[in-house]
Design a protein around this motif. Structure first.
Motif, mmCIF file in Angstrom:
data_model
loop_
_atom_site.group_PDB
_atom_site.id
_atom_site.type_symbol
_atom_site.label_atom_id
_atom_site.label_comp_id
_atom_site.label_asym_id
_atom_site.label_seq_id
_atom_site.Cartn_x
_atom_site.Cartn_y
_atom_site.Cartn_z
ATOM 1 N N GLU A 1 1.043 -1.257 -0.083
ATOM 2 C CA GLU A 1 0.018 0.005 -0.174
ATOM 3 C C GLU A 1 1.026 1.320 -0.055
ATOM 4 O OE1 GLU A 1 -3.140 2.292 -0.582
ATOM 5 O OE2 GLU A 1 -3.243 0.194 -0.414
ATOM 6 N N GLU A 2 1.977 1.337 0.512
ATOM 7 C CA GLU A 2 2.871 2.283 0.940
ATOM 8 C C GLU A 2 3.403 2.567 -0.477
ATOM 9 O OE1 GLU A 2 6.957 2.318 2.656
ATOM 10 O OE2 GLU A 2 5.777 3.094 4.351
ATOM 11 N N GLU A 3 3.888 1.430 -1.300
ATOM 12 C CA GLU A 3 4.413 1.882 -2.393
ATOM 13 C C GLU A 3 3.275 2.229 -3.505
ATOM 14 O OE1 GLU A 3 7.608 -1.766 -2.706
ATOM 15 O OE2 GLU A 3 5.539 -2.342 -3.032
ATOM 16 N N PHE A 4 2.358 1.790 -3.513
ATOM 17 C CA PHE A 4 1.136 2.275 -4.243
ATOM 18 C C PHE A 4 1.112 3.657 -4.212
ATOM 19 C CE2 PHE A 4 -3.427 2.053 -5.465
ATOM 20 C CZ PHE A 4 -3.003 1.946 -7.115
ATOM 21 N N GLU A 5 0.753 4.051 -2.781
ATOM 22 C CA GLU A 5 0.719 5.319 -2.649
ATOM 23 C C GLU A 5 1.967 6.419 -2.995
ATOM 24 O OE1 GLU A 5 -2.026 8.535 -1.552
ATOM 25 O OE2 GLU A 5 -2.286 6.308 -1.406
ATOM 26 N N ARG A 6 3.009 6.083 -2.765
ATOM 27 C CA ARG A 6 3.922 6.716 -3.126
ATOM 28 C C ARG A 6 4.134 7.079 -4.853
ATOM 29 N NH1 ARG A 6 7.894 4.176 -0.446
ATOM 30 N NH2 ARG A 6 8.124 2.503 -2.046
ATOM 31 N N ASP A 7 3.658 5.792 -5.516
ATOM 32 C CA ASP A 7 3.614 6.016 -6.982
ATOM 33 C C ASP A 7 2.628 7.078 -7.372
ATOM 34 O OD1 ASP A 7 5.669 4.292 -7.451
ATOM 35 O OD2 ASP A 7 4.354 2.630 -8.372
ATOM 36 N N ALA A 8 1.382 6.993 -6.719
ATOM 37 C CA ALA A 8 0.266 7.744 -6.941
ATOM 38 C C ALA A 8 0.622 9.310 -6.648
ATOM 39 C CB ALA A 8 -0.924 7.432 -6.142
ATOM 40 N N ASN A 9 1.359 9.561 -5.709
ATOM 41 C CA ASN A 9 1.969 10.667 -5.346
ATOM 42 C C ASN A 9 2.783 11.262 -6.331
ATOM 43 O OD1 ASN A 9 0.479 10.944 -2.996
ATOM 44 N ND2 ASN A 9 1.926 10.226 -1.579
ATOM 45 N N ALA A 10 3.863 10.656 -6.907
ATOM 46 C CA ALA A 10 4.574 10.896 -8.111
ATOM 47 C C ALA A 10 3.932 11.285 -9.274
ATOM 48 C CB ALA A 10 5.550 9.831 -8.268
#
Length: 135
Positions: A111-120
């Motif tokens: 979930e953290e990686e997915f959120e990081r990608d979404a923010n990018a």
């Protein structure tokens, strides 16, 4: 046959410029370092393929052919060899256009990686908006 369910998130921004202008600019890989930091800081064409130095390491990027539909889809081949398909559309609006990026959650992605990608992706689209609206 196994069935996999993938979570998607549609991330978009409205740009106060005609869709054709946004598409022409955004579809040119040589412009990507100006607005798509999430994908890479530098792009070079090597043997007919675009290669970028990205936050994930050196990646290859294959773009959809130019088209009249505003499709900016691209495949990113990661250093691991995994290829990630990224659907992107420039959609004409009454005034300006909307750019929509569909972020797909890859198998095994936290979930953290997915959120990081979404923010990018959100940051990249915000930069594209600034670049396009300053002219």
């Amino acid at each position: 046959m196994e069935t996999f369910t993938s979570e998607s998130r549609h991330i978009s921004t409205h740009i106060d410029r005609p869709a054709g202008e946004v598409y022409d600019y955004a579809s040119n890989p040589s412009h990507w370092p100006e607005w798509a930091a999430g994908l890479g800081s530098s792009f070079d064409e090597v043997d007919g393929r675009w290669v970028a130095d990205s936050p994930m390491g050196r990646v290859a990027v294959d773009f959809a052919p130019r088209n009249e539909f505003g499709v900016l889809d691209h495949d990113v081949t990661l250093p691991s060899g995994e290829t990630v398909y990224n659907p992107v559309r420039v959609i004409a609006d009454v005034v300006g256009c909307e750019v929509v990026f569909t972020l797909r959650r890859r198998p095994g992605m936290s979930e953290e990686e997915f959120e990081r990608d979404a923010n990018a992706v959100s940051a990249d689209l915000a930069t594209l908006k600034r670049v396009m609206e300053r002219t």
